[in-house]
Design a protein around this motif. Sequence first.
Motif, PDB file in Angstrom:
ATOM      1  N   GLN A 178       1.072  -1.345  -0.005  1.00 59.91           N
ATOM      2  CA  GLN A 178      -0.051   0.129   0.194  1.00 59.91           C
ATOM      3  C   GLN A 178       0.873   1.201   0.136  1.00 59.91           C
ATOM      4  OE1 GLN A 178      -2.597   0.017   3.358  1.00 59.91           O
ATOM      5  NE2 GLN A 178      -3.877  -2.199   2.212  1.00 59.91           N
ATOM      6  N   ASN A 179       2.136   1.116   0.649  1.00 57.85           N
ATOM      7  CA  ASN A 179       2.655   2.241   0.636  1.00 57.85           C
ATOM      8  C   ASN A 179       3.621   2.197  -0.363  1.00 57.85           C
ATOM      9  OD1 ASN A 179       2.168   3.673   3.334  1.00 57.85           O
ATOM     10  ND2 ASN A 179       4.230   1.654   4.205  1.00 57.85           N
TER      11      ASN A 179
ATOM     12  N   VAL B 252       0.544  13.818   0.350  1.00 56.72           N
ATOM     13  CA  VAL B 252       0.711  15.148   1.036  1.00 56.72           C
ATOM     14  C   VAL B 252      -0.152  15.280   1.724  1.00 56.72           C
ATOM     15  CG1 VAL B 252       0.111  17.484   0.279  1.00 56.72           C
ATOM     16  CG2 VAL B 252       1.698  16.812  -0.782  1.00 56.72           C
ATOM     17  N   LYS B 253      -1.906  14.836   1.427  1.00 55.21           N
ATOM     18  CA  LYS B 253      -2.853  14.525   2.674  1.00 55.21           C
ATOM     19  C   LYS B 253      -2.693  13.956   4.119  1.00 55.21           C
ATOM     20  CE  LYS B 253      -6.360  14.769  -0.697  1.00 55.21           C
ATOM     21  NZ  LYS B 253      -8.539  14.525  -1.481  1.00 55.21           N
ATOM     22  N   LEU B 254      -1.602  12.571   3.609  1.00 55.62           N
ATOM     23  CA  LEU B 254      -1.616  11.846   4.611  1.00 55.62           C
ATOM     24  C   LEU B 254      -1.250  13.024   5.860  1.00 55.62           C
ATOM     25  CD1 LEU B 254      -1.596   9.448   6.422  1.00 55.62           C
ATOM     26  CD2 LEU B 254       0.108   8.179   4.727  1.00 55.62           C
ATOM     27  N   TYR B 255       0.501  13.518   5.287  1.00 58.46           N
ATOM     28  CA  TYR B 255       1.316  14.101   5.979  1.00 58.46           C
ATOM     29  C   TYR B 255       0.365  15.519   6.852  1.00 58.46           C
ATOM     30  CZ  TYR B 255       5.168  11.759   3.760  1.00 58.46           C
ATOM     31  OH  TYR B 255       6.216  10.631   3.232  1.00 58.46           O
TER      32      TYR B 255
ATOM     33  N   GLY C 168      -2.190   6.525   9.684  1.00 55.75           N
ATOM     34  CA  GLY C 168      -1.478   5.840   8.594  1.00 55.75           C
ATOM     35  C   GLY C 168      -0.790   4.762   8.211  1.00 55.75           C
ATOM     36  N   TYR C 169      -0.175   4.782   9.664  1.00 52.30           N
ATOM     37  CA  TYR C 169       0.872   3.650  10.038  1.00 52.30           C
ATOM     38  C   TYR C 169       0.890   2.104   9.768  1.00 52.30           C
ATOM     39  CZ  TYR C 169       3.682   8.327  11.595  1.00 52.30           C
ATOM     40  OH  TYR C 169       4.233   9.565  11.488  1.00 52.30           O
TER      41      TYR C 169
ATOM     42  N   LEU D 226       4.764   4.256  17.713  1.00 46.77           N
ATOM     43  CA  LEU D 226       3.952   5.266  18.036  1.00 46.77           C
ATOM     44  C   LEU D 226       3.415   5.754  19.666  1.00 46.77           C
ATOM     45  CD1 LEU D 226       4.935   8.349  17.166  1.00 46.77           C
ATOM     46  CD2 LEU D 226       3.437   8.004  15.928  1.00 46.77           C
ATOM     47  N   THR D 227       2.733   5.045  19.159  1.00 48.27           N
ATOM     48  CA  THR D 227       1.716   4.771  20.859  1.00 48.27           C
ATOM     49  C   THR D 227       2.608   5.071  22.239  1.00 48.27           C
ATOM     50  OG1 THR D 227      -0.013   4.131  19.660  1.00 48.27           O
ATOM     51  CG2 THR D 227      -0.933   4.646  21.912  1.00 48.27           C
TER      52      THR D 227
END
Length: 714
Positions: A320-321, A330-333, A403-404, A412-413
């Motif tokens: 997917q990536n 851009v939307k994801l960032y 989206g990770y 990250l959490t």
Amino acid sequence: MESCIARTVLQVDWIWCGAVVVIHDKKLKGQGGSQVMDGTLVLRHRLAQHDALSDSSTEDSLEELGSQELLLRDLPCSMKEKRLLRQLRASTGRDVSCWVVWRQRQSRAQKQFQEGIWNLVRIFQLWKPPLDEIGGNFGPGIQSYFTFLRFLLFINFLAVLLATGFILLPVIISQNTTIFPTGLSADPECIKYSSNVSYRSAWQRFQDIFTGEGSLEYSYLFYGAYHVTQDSKNHYNVHLAYLLSILGYFFACLIWILRRIVASMARWQMLRWEFKPCVSARIFTEWDFCIQSPEAATLKQRNIYNHLKIDLAEQIRHLQNQQRTRKQLVKLYLLRLLINGVILLLTGAAFYCIYAATEFSQGHSQKNAASLDVLSQYLPPVVISIVNVILPLLFHVLTQLEGYSPNTEVNLTLVRCVILKLSSLGMFMFFLGRRVLCIGSGSAPQCHQCGYNKLYQCWETHIGQEMYKMTLFSFLTTLGSAFLISLPRRLIAKHSSCGLAQWLGKEEFLVPHNVLDIVAAQTVIWIGIFFCPLLPLLACVFVFFTFYIKKYTLFQNCQPSTQLFRASRSKFLFQIMLLLGLFQAYVPLGYVISRVSPSQACGLFTNYSAPWEAVPKALSHLPMSTQRTLSYVTSNVFCFLLLMILSLILTVYVSQVQANRHIIERLKRQRVQCVKEKWCLVRKLAQRLVKQLKLYGGQPHLVQCSTNIVPRYL
């Protein structure tokens, strides 16, 4: 030259003999026992040839019997066949020197001793069956959390051994008075501290368990009870032992954690995308053929199943990536930037709540310390716990929107939650030190006479009580979460048909949330070990019960988490977060030991301007040669030389890592080239087969189809 030939022939003989024995033993099933005798004769014939070849170098060859024994172990033979080979080798009748025989016996005895010790350690390995059960049912990610609990139990048990052996027992043996010592130049306003416990009711004694007051305040649980009389006949320096045992414990924890970080990092590097094994390799090589019981087989099947789910989820995320467009990126960032802003606002609000709770609790304590109730004392831990229960859940929900990959989401959490927990604990310690030690407020009237707030006559014990309450409240939170939240939620979801109950369902076992709690609790224990030397003993008890409480919650009240992740990366991050907690404990303890004036009414360091002053005072009694050596070791010149040596060693290791990386890349290219060459040979062979089939008649299209299909599976 002859000795080299002898060694080579000996090794070849043993390999060849093992193959002969295997072949003849296989034939024994269909042809009778004569083949075994033939194999024995062949073995003796080959050994006789070897003796004739190596008469001049027999002793040199026998020195390599250790490696030959290892080679014999590696042969694909049964135990019966290996015993036959050993008997044939022993029956050759060659003369062996006493030195070689002694070395063989010592080597064999050493290996047997090492194997026995290792087997004994495996037998007494703590929680191994429960850990295997957890790993088989829920995967290695959740198993790594319980393994981390076991590691914390060992760390705290080490602190208990050091505190008991070097501090508690010497103080009990050397103490011959119950009067608290005072400093040589103590101010009368700073020594209003007595160990006499007034009459307390049963309810007050029950409250003392939660507050650390009453008889607990004057027990060996806290710093104030440790005092010894000055005696020149006593050669054991308790003051120095108190400091060095704590500092040595912190150094041992640092080395232990760094060692585990290095091991986890190595496994993490080996599990990068380009080194991951394919699914077929995992399917055909993961099974353990030594398993006999059906329960163990079921656990192994579930374990392989969970590993395959993790691999497939990571492969889907990787694809997917790769397929995302620039607009989608851009939307994801932008979405991630917005979510990080929301997280910062939530963290700032949480810090303000902790600040308000700490100010209220400590201000109430200064106004009327005698009537401070239990709820007021537990206000900072309650607020910190509420913050660290609500915000991690919000972090978990927000991280899912970024989206990770599943591993990145969990990690990250975990990072955000641990930073939140450690920061809240750091704020609490700062405001507590501001009130008790007059940090930043030395001009206050209650701070002039003693160098600290005179309302706290034994301020070390007061800080130890705060750490004791936070540790106890952390365990009570774990207990309440298991039986007051998870259990009722499971019962409601099971026996209620309400839509809301079915939507909530069972609780998921969130690894980041649980790791957050135990890392923060361990940080509190590290901070409080100077003020409460037996706090690690309570930690051992709490960790022991926490393991079984969490295990019960996992199997009975929780459902398998939808977010599966790899254990190696989680272990690496667990150790990193624990290392951050250890560094956070270094800062306040280093400041207290080196710069803060001890209490003049209690404790071991009443006659010192700072606890660290006991170290140079103890060194002054050593011989002059020892003092010069220690002075040189602590000088700038020696530190510079040590830094240069460590830099050279680090340079060597970095160079070796880079060389190994180049070799790995070259081997990868060589592997690809070998595959291409083999496929070229396969195509040529297929072309020849097609030509032969055309000459003699046949179906050449079948060969052509097979050559087109096979490469897809490589």
